[in-house]
Design a protein around this motif. Structure first.
Motif, short mmCIF file in Angstrom:
data_model
loop_
_atom_site.label_atom_id
_atom_site.label_comp_id
_atom_site.label_asym_id
_atom_site.label_seq_id
_atom_site.Cartn_x
_atom_site.Cartn_y
_atom_site.Cartn_z
N SER A 163 0.83 -1.21 0.00
CA SER A 163 0.00 0.00 0.00
C SER A 163 0.86 1.25 0.00
O SER A 163 0.54 2.25 -0.66
CB SER A 163 -0.92 0.00 1.23
N LEU A 164 1.96 1.20 0.74
CA LEU A 164 2.87 2.34 0.81
C LEU A 164 3.49 2.64 -0.54
O LEU A 164 3.51 3.79 -0.99
CB LEU A 164 3.96 2.06 1.84
N LEU A 165 4.01 1.61 -1.21
CA LEU A 165 4.62 1.84 -2.52
C LEU A 165 3.61 2.34 -3.53
O LEU A 165 3.89 3.24 -4.32
CB LEU A 165 5.29 0.56 -3.02
N ARG A 166 2.42 1.78 -3.50
CA ARG A 166 1.37 2.25 -4.40
C ARG A 166 1.07 3.72 -4.15
O ARG A 166 0.90 4.51 -5.08
CB ARG A 166 0.12 1.39 -4.21
N PHE A 171 1.84 8.30 -6.12
CA PHE A 171 0.82 9.33 -6.30
C PHE A 171 0.06 9.01 -7.59
O PHE A 171 -0.24 7.85 -7.86
CB PHE A 171 1.45 10.72 -6.26
N LYS A 172 -0.26 9.95 -8.42
CA LYS A 172 -1.02 9.61 -9.64
C LYS A 172 -0.09 9.33 -10.81
O LYS A 172 -0.33 8.42 -11.61
CB LYS A 172 -1.98 10.74 -10.00
N VAL A 173 0.98 10.09 -10.91
CA VAL A 173 1.82 10.05 -12.10
C VAL A 173 2.61 8.75 -12.22
O VAL A 173 2.75 8.20 -13.31
CB VAL A 173 2.78 11.27 -12.10
N ASN A 174 3.12 8.24 -11.11
CA ASN A 174 3.96 7.04 -11.16
C ASN A 174 3.38 5.88 -10.34
O ASN A 174 4.13 5.02 -9.87
CB ASN A 174 5.37 7.37 -10.66
N PRO A 197 10.81 10.57 -9.44
CA PRO A 197 10.77 9.24 -8.83
C PRO A 197 12.07 8.86 -8.12
O PRO A 197 12.04 8.10 -7.15
CB PRO A 197 10.47 8.31 -10.01
N THR A 198 13.20 9.39 -8.56
CA THR A 198 14.47 9.12 -7.86
C THR A 198 14.42 9.66 -6.43
O THR A 198 14.83 8.99 -5.48
CB THR A 198 15.63 9.76 -8.62
N VAL A 199 13.87 10.87 -6.29
CA VAL A 199 13.74 11.47 -4.96
C VAL A 199 12.72 10.69 -4.12
O VAL A 199 12.94 10.42 -2.94
CB VAL A 199 13.32 12.95 -5.08
N ARG A 200 11.60 10.32 -4.75
CA ARG A 200 10.58 9.55 -4.03
C ARG A 200 11.15 8.22 -3.54
O ARG A 200 10.86 7.78 -2.42
CB ARG A 200 9.38 9.29 -4.94
N LEU A 201 11.99 7.58 -4.33
CA LEU A 201 12.58 6.30 -3.92
C LEU A 201 13.55 6.51 -2.77
O LEU A 201 13.64 5.68 -1.86
CB LEU A 201 13.28 5.65 -5.11
N ALA A 202 14.28 7.62 -2.78
CA ALA A 202 15.17 7.93 -1.66
C ALA A 202 14.36 8.19 -0.40
O ALA A 202 14.73 7.75 0.71
CB ALA A 202 16.04 9.14 -2.00
#
Length: 427
Positions: A181-184, A188-191, A271-276
């Motif tokens: 659920s967290l990864l989903r 957000f909407k774009v990725n 997405p690189t920042v979101r993954l960090a």
């Protein structure tokens, strides 16, 4: 006309009772209409009727035409042998049960007040996205408020059911369910789609083994996402070496990099920042599900999703591209988005799973304390004079629109019901 109109007419008994009789002339008295059935089988269960001199207990089936009984193959379905009355708009043919016995039929087309039918048809033909828009201001505020509260609860229960499907698919493991659920939510909407693919391709049991090591978490997430394949910058090469080892150890197959969307995004949302940020969160909260259950204030929920990123990502948005030193932790609005779309559905799911509605109330309280952000659904109701004041109102408007207004499901909505009742004759 749709069958929902006849369901409404039968449930509320809004039809003429003078000389009430079945189509074969038998006197009919309705002692109990029965309970509306949303599952398979007849439309109303546990009805009690008197047909002629005999009192019957059983089900009531509703159709526009009696011949729909045959069109739906009820004559071959034993579930419909319990039907004691067939309520129809037009009785065009007799119908029978599987044993050949005829089912008593009540025809309504000459017993329903035309004002009621006209109101129904006006709702059905509405051009406004909210079918009851012409009537909205005439409906008591308490009716609208209670319907919105109901729509909110229904929406949370529906979102909770989606989480429970994941929970069952992951062997009843709440932490793994929270991970998915967290990864989903982090997409957000774009990725959202590539983040879902990442959750499926990078098993939680692998992540769990390395949650104590932030570097390895970054290597797993960024490597599995496909961002380390052509690493040239020193830090990226360090992560690549870690990922190569872990990839072989766990037989991982990274996602193609082109799945990720950077177009028209602020660098802070890359997405690189979101993954960090995700790596930092998983590192700081190894038992996130437990923290979601135990947190007792909005601020604490926001803080769950605002873990500080590693030093490299405080100065970068992409590998090899330095930016001004600034914290790249999750912003407040993004954290609140995760509270709404991750924490709240998990609380709702846990409430259903355990039967403890305190967690559902906790989810609602969270939404009531979060700021309202206007969207196309709240704006639609805003045009009618209703104003959202919190995230709870946003979710209520979304639930009301998608479950009722968009489907023109006015007969199951308290607002539509009130409008119909105003034009209904006395029983």
């Amino acid at each position: 006309m749709k069958e929902d109109f006849l369901h409404y007419i039968w449930q509320h008994q809004y039809f003429g009772k003078t000389a009430l009789a079945t189509t074969d002339g038998a006197p009919l008295e309705v002692l109990r209409t029965g309970f509306y059935n949303t599952d398979a089988g007849p439309d109303f269960r546990e009805a009690i009727l008197r047909v002629g001199e005999v009192e019957w207990s059983g089900s009531v089936e509703v159709h526009l035409r009696a011949s729909d009984w045959h069109r739906h193959n009820h004559q071959h379905d034993p579930k419909y042998d319990q039907v004691v009355l067939h309520v129809v708009w037009q009785a065009d043919v007799p119908v029978a049960r599987t044993d050949g016995t005829l089912v008593p039929v009540l025809e309504l087309q000459n017993r329903v007040d035309l004002r009621l039918l006209q109101t129904y048809e006006q709702l059905q033909r509405a051009r406004h996205p909210i079918p009851c828009a012409p009537f909205w201001r005439d409906v008591p505020e308490i009716t609208k408020m209670l319907m919105l509260e109901r729509a909110l609860v229904e929406r949370l229960e529906e979102k909770g059911q989606e989480v429970l499907q994941v929970y069952c698919g992951y062997g009843n493991d709440w932490e793994q369910t929270t991970y998915y659920s967290l990864l989903r939510g982090f997409g957000f909407k774009v990725n959202q789609q590539p983040f879902e693919q990442l959750a499926k391709s990078l098993p939680f049991h692998v992540v769990r083994r390395h949650q104590h090591n932030l570097l390895q978490l970054e290597a797993l997430l960024l490597g599995q996402a496909g961002f380390l394949a052509d690493a040239e910058e020193a830090y990226a090469q360090l992560l690549q070496r870690e990922y190569t080892f872990l990839q072989h150890k766990y037989n991982l197959q990274p996602l193609p990099r082109h799945h990720w969307n950077f177009l028209r995004m602020r660098p802070a949302n890359f997405p690189t920042v979101r993954l960090a940020q995700l790596a930092a969160l998983l590192h700081q909260h190894p038992s996130l599900f437990t923290r979601i259950l135990e947190a007792d204030a909005v601020k604490k929920y926001e803080q769950l999703f605002q873990a500080p990123v590693s030093g490299y990502w405080q100065k970068h948005y992409l590998f090899g591209r330095a930016s001004k030193a600034a914290s790249k932790g999750m912003g407040k609005s993004s954290a609140q988005n995760l509270v709404i779309n991750v924490a709240v559905p998990i609380l709702a799911a846990y409430a259903t799973n355990t039967g403890d509605r305190a967690y559902l109330e906790k989810a609602i309280t969270l939404l009531e304390q979060l700021k309202e952000e206007s969207n196309k659904y709240t704006r639609l109701y805003g045009e009618l004079g209703w104003q959202a004041k919190s995230a709870a109102d946003n979710q209520a408007a979304l639930g009301l629109y998608k479950r009722y207004c968009h489907l023109i499901n006015c007969m199951r909505c308290a607002v539509g019901n009130k409008i119909m009742k105003k034009n209904s004759p006395a029983k």
